[in-house]
Design a protein around this motif. Structure first.
Motif, PDB file in Angstrom:
ATOM      1  N   GLU A 246      48.995  43.911  37.087  1.00  0.00           N
ATOM      2  CA  GLU A 246      47.258  43.270  38.178  1.00  0.00           C
ATOM      3  C   GLU A 246      46.964  43.342  36.478  1.00  0.00           C
ATOM      4  O   GLU A 246      45.285  43.450  36.541  1.00  0.00           O
ATOM      5  CB  GLU A 246      47.387  44.586  38.496  1.00  0.00           C
ATOM      6  CG  GLU A 246      48.494  43.806  39.840  1.00  0.00           C
ATOM      7  CD  GLU A 246      47.512  42.410  40.840  1.00  0.00           C
ATOM      8  OE1 GLU A 246      45.832  42.081  40.696  1.00  0.00           O
ATOM      9  OE2 GLU A 246      48.604  41.453  41.071  1.00  0.00           O
ATOM     10  N   GLU A 247      46.795  44.664  35.898  1.00  0.00           N
ATOM     11  CA  GLU A 247      45.798  45.353  34.815  1.00  0.00           C
ATOM     12  C   GLU A 247      45.928  43.951  33.842  1.00  0.00           C
ATOM     13  O   GLU A 247      44.979  44.237  33.372  1.00  0.00           O
ATOM     14  CB  GLU A 247      46.291  46.728  34.549  1.00  0.00           C
ATOM     15  CG  GLU A 247      46.126  48.079  34.944  1.00  0.00           C
ATOM     16  CD  GLU A 247      44.831  48.160  35.407  1.00  0.00           C
ATOM     17  OE1 GLU A 247      43.885  47.971  34.042  1.00  0.00           O
ATOM     18  OE2 GLU A 247      44.475  48.377  35.871  1.00  0.00           O
ATOM     19  N   ARG A 250      43.729  41.635  35.173  1.00  0.00           N
ATOM     20  CA  ARG A 250      42.181  41.804  35.224  1.00  0.00           C
ATOM     21  C   ARG A 250      41.769  41.816  34.088  1.00  0.00           C
ATOM     22  O   ARG A 250      40.097  41.348  33.630  1.00  0.00           O
ATOM     23  CB  ARG A 250      41.648  43.588  35.381  1.00  0.00           C
ATOM     24  CG  ARG A 250      40.463  43.861  35.508  1.00  0.00           C
ATOM     25  CD  ARG A 250      40.883  45.594  36.389  1.00  0.00           C
ATOM     26  NE  ARG A 250      41.071  46.485  35.540  1.00  0.00           N
ATOM     27  CZ  ARG A 250      40.515  46.595  34.312  1.00  0.00           C
ATOM     28  NH1 ARG A 250      39.085  46.890  34.115  1.00  0.00           N
ATOM     29  NH2 ARG A 250      40.493  47.909  33.837  1.00  0.00           N
ATOM     30  N   LYS A 253      42.871  37.111  32.648  1.00  0.00           N
ATOM     31  CA  LYS A 253      42.845  36.389  33.936  1.00  0.00           C
ATOM     32  C   LYS A 253      43.778  35.737  34.197  1.00  0.00           C
ATOM     33  O   LYS A 253      44.048  34.629  34.874  1.00  0.00           O
ATOM     34  CB  LYS A 253      41.506  35.717  33.558  1.00  0.00           C
ATOM     35  CG  LYS A 253      39.902  36.364  33.596  1.00  0.00           C
ATOM     36  CD  LYS A 253      39.424  37.339  34.532  1.00  0.00           C
ATOM     37  CE  LYS A 253      38.207  37.848  34.365  1.00  0.00           C
ATOM     38  NZ  LYS A 253      37.924  38.664  35.416  1.00  0.00           N
TER      39      LYS A 253
END
Length: 500
Positions: A246-247, A250, A253
């Protein structure tokens, strides 16, 4: 002390292997050729060698069709649908086992196929441990005790024993994993300790166990043991990987679904390494090279953030423990010791949860949790091997026929129901002792022992009086002999029977 008192203890899990040595009165884990105290249970095939360990694990991403991770959980199974890597390595039922087809390249780039069974893979893993053991004992005999889950049947224990013998070991006994882990700490206890309840919690890579033991007179008795395949350290690794992904998304993309299978493997490997680091450090960087189109992943991860992401798994682990306590019908306050085993118990969150749930118990973690079973097995090996030195070969062979009870030993109650006094899986030798209460005007007592509802032994004591103080003793000896004895302490009368 001579080399002939050098013995080994083996812990082989689904994800890692460990071997300990008892030598010169000391017990320690033996490091492998990479200097690591545990060895990944991964087997890689090539034209020139069969490799087990860290190198094989590294090849899992690059050579998925030639590399097989731990298969211990498939031992004794013929259900090929359980194999989750069938896309890379075909799996089929074959002669009461599972057979895998690995594919690797030869020097001339020609593809070569090889079929290998679950038992053969486990033998290769144990052969790796034998290679490690050779640094400690240069001899034709490598006496050892090997540990298995309490759920393993006698047939599976024989299979494990055969695999170890084929790998070069002289197997003295196959014992239960929780019993081995507890032995590390009970071996140092004063003999005055009386009937403590011991909880052994194991958090492995893909499963966990909660076992309640009772310790009395030097004998361990398993009260209850449950395995949870839905709770394992791998789940913590996946949560860590999800957060890192997820990081990464972020910043770049690029989502998890856009990553290749090999890139996902890199993220999981980085997450596993970060999980290990956070067991000793408050923060670390979870990093992997070339995740997507040359982009690297570098995610700062704190222990607090990691623990938050896996909170639901921690709660499930806690509930598993409480459920087993309920099954065993004991409270948390009745637990005197908690023994931690399995690599997952290195996590601080697990240790804190255990300490919080059992504030009055001794939390045993002096030995690294992923080494405890191997160390306890080595201690047991030394005990057994010292007896072998003093006994003839015939006696020894009889002594190791029954490493654990294959069936419950029950006693018939007055109302016709049965109560277990020595549970299946209890390590032998073992013993039960308790009082016998007489009813009003009762002048005789009949003790009937059962196995699976069938009579096993009967003892009758008649002509009793109101002052009779009766004690029942049921003992299974090392040579498989069962001894049932009823003693009237007021008159020193004894009625007994021996079943061979």
């Amino acid at each position: 002390m001579s080399k002939h008192r050098t013995c080994f203890g083996i812990s082989f899990g689904n994800t890692s292997l460990c071997i300990a040595v008892q030598k010169d009165g000391k017990t320690d884990v033996v490091a492998n050729d990479s200097g690591e105290r545990t060895t990944p249970a991964v087997v890689n095939f090539s034209q020139n060698e069969i490799c087990v360990g860290a190198l094989s694990k590294n090849r899992l991403l690059r050579q998925p069709r030639a590399t097989i991770p731990g298969v211990k959980r498939f031992l004794g199974s013929t259900d090929a649908s359980l194999w989750d890597l069938s896309a890379h390595i075909p799996c089929e039922a074959h002669e009461g086992s599972l057979r895998f087809t690995v594919t690797y390249e030869k020097d001339d780039d020609e593809l070569c196929e090889r079929k290998v069974t679950t038992e053969e893979l486990i033998t290769y893993q144990l052969k790796k441990l034998h290679d490690i053991a050779q640094n400690q004992r240069n001899d034709d005999s490598y006496p050892c005790v090997i540990s298995v889950p309490t759920s393993f049947s006698e047939e599976l224990r024989k299979v494990v024993k055969t695999c170890a013998e084929n790998a070069g070991f002289d197997v003295l006994r196959v014992i239960n994993e929780p019993s081995a882990a507890a032995l590390v700490y009970l071996n140092r206890k004063e003999p005055t300790i009386e009937s403590p309840h011991i909880l052994v919690y194991r958090l492995g890579g893909e499963s966990s166990d909660v076992t309640i033991l009772k310790y009395n007179g030097g004998i361990q008795q398993i009260i209850c043991s449950e395995r949870m395949i839905s709770t394992g350290g791998q789940q913590w690794t996946v949560e860590c990987a999800k957060y890192a992904a997820e990081e990464f998304k972020r910043k770049t993309k690029v989502s998890w679904d856009e990553l290749s299978q090999r890139s996902k493997g890199k993220v999981l490997a980085a997450a596993e390494e970060a999980k290990h680091v956070l067991s000793t450090m408050e923060s670390c960087v979870c990093s992997a090279e070339s995740i997507h189109e040359g982009l690297d992943m570098n995610v700062q991860l704190t222990r607090a953030r990691f623990e938050k992401s896996a909170q639901n798994h921690l709660l499930r682990a806690k509930q598993n423990i409480l459920d087993v306590l309920g099954t065993a019908q004991i409270t948390r306050d009745q637990v005197n010791m908690v023994v931690l085993s399995g690599g997952g118990c290195r996590m601080v969150s697990i240790q804190n949860m255990i300490a919080s749930e059992f504030p009055s118990a001794e939390i045993c973690k002096r030995i690294a949790p992923d080494e405890a079973v191997a160390v306890g097995s080595a201690i047991e090996a030394d005990i057994l091997y010292s007896r072998q030195v003093a006994c003839d070969e015939k006696h020894l062979k009889r002594a190791i026929k029954l490493p654990t009870l294959s069936k419950n030993i029950d006693i018939q109650l007055r109302d016709g129901s049965a109560e277990t006094i020595l549970a299946k899986g209890t390590a032998t030798p073992c013993k039960f002792e308790g009082p016998i209460l007489l009813g009003d005007d009762e002048a005789s007592v009949k003790i009937l022992l059962l196995q699976e509802g069938l009579p096993l032994a009967k003892v009758v004591m008649a002509d009793l009086n109101d002052n009779s103080d009766l004690t029942l003793s049921v003992e299974v000896l090392e040579d498989c002999t069962l001894r049932c004895q009823c003693v009237d302490k007021t008159t020193n009368r004894i009625e007994s029977i021996i079943v061979e």
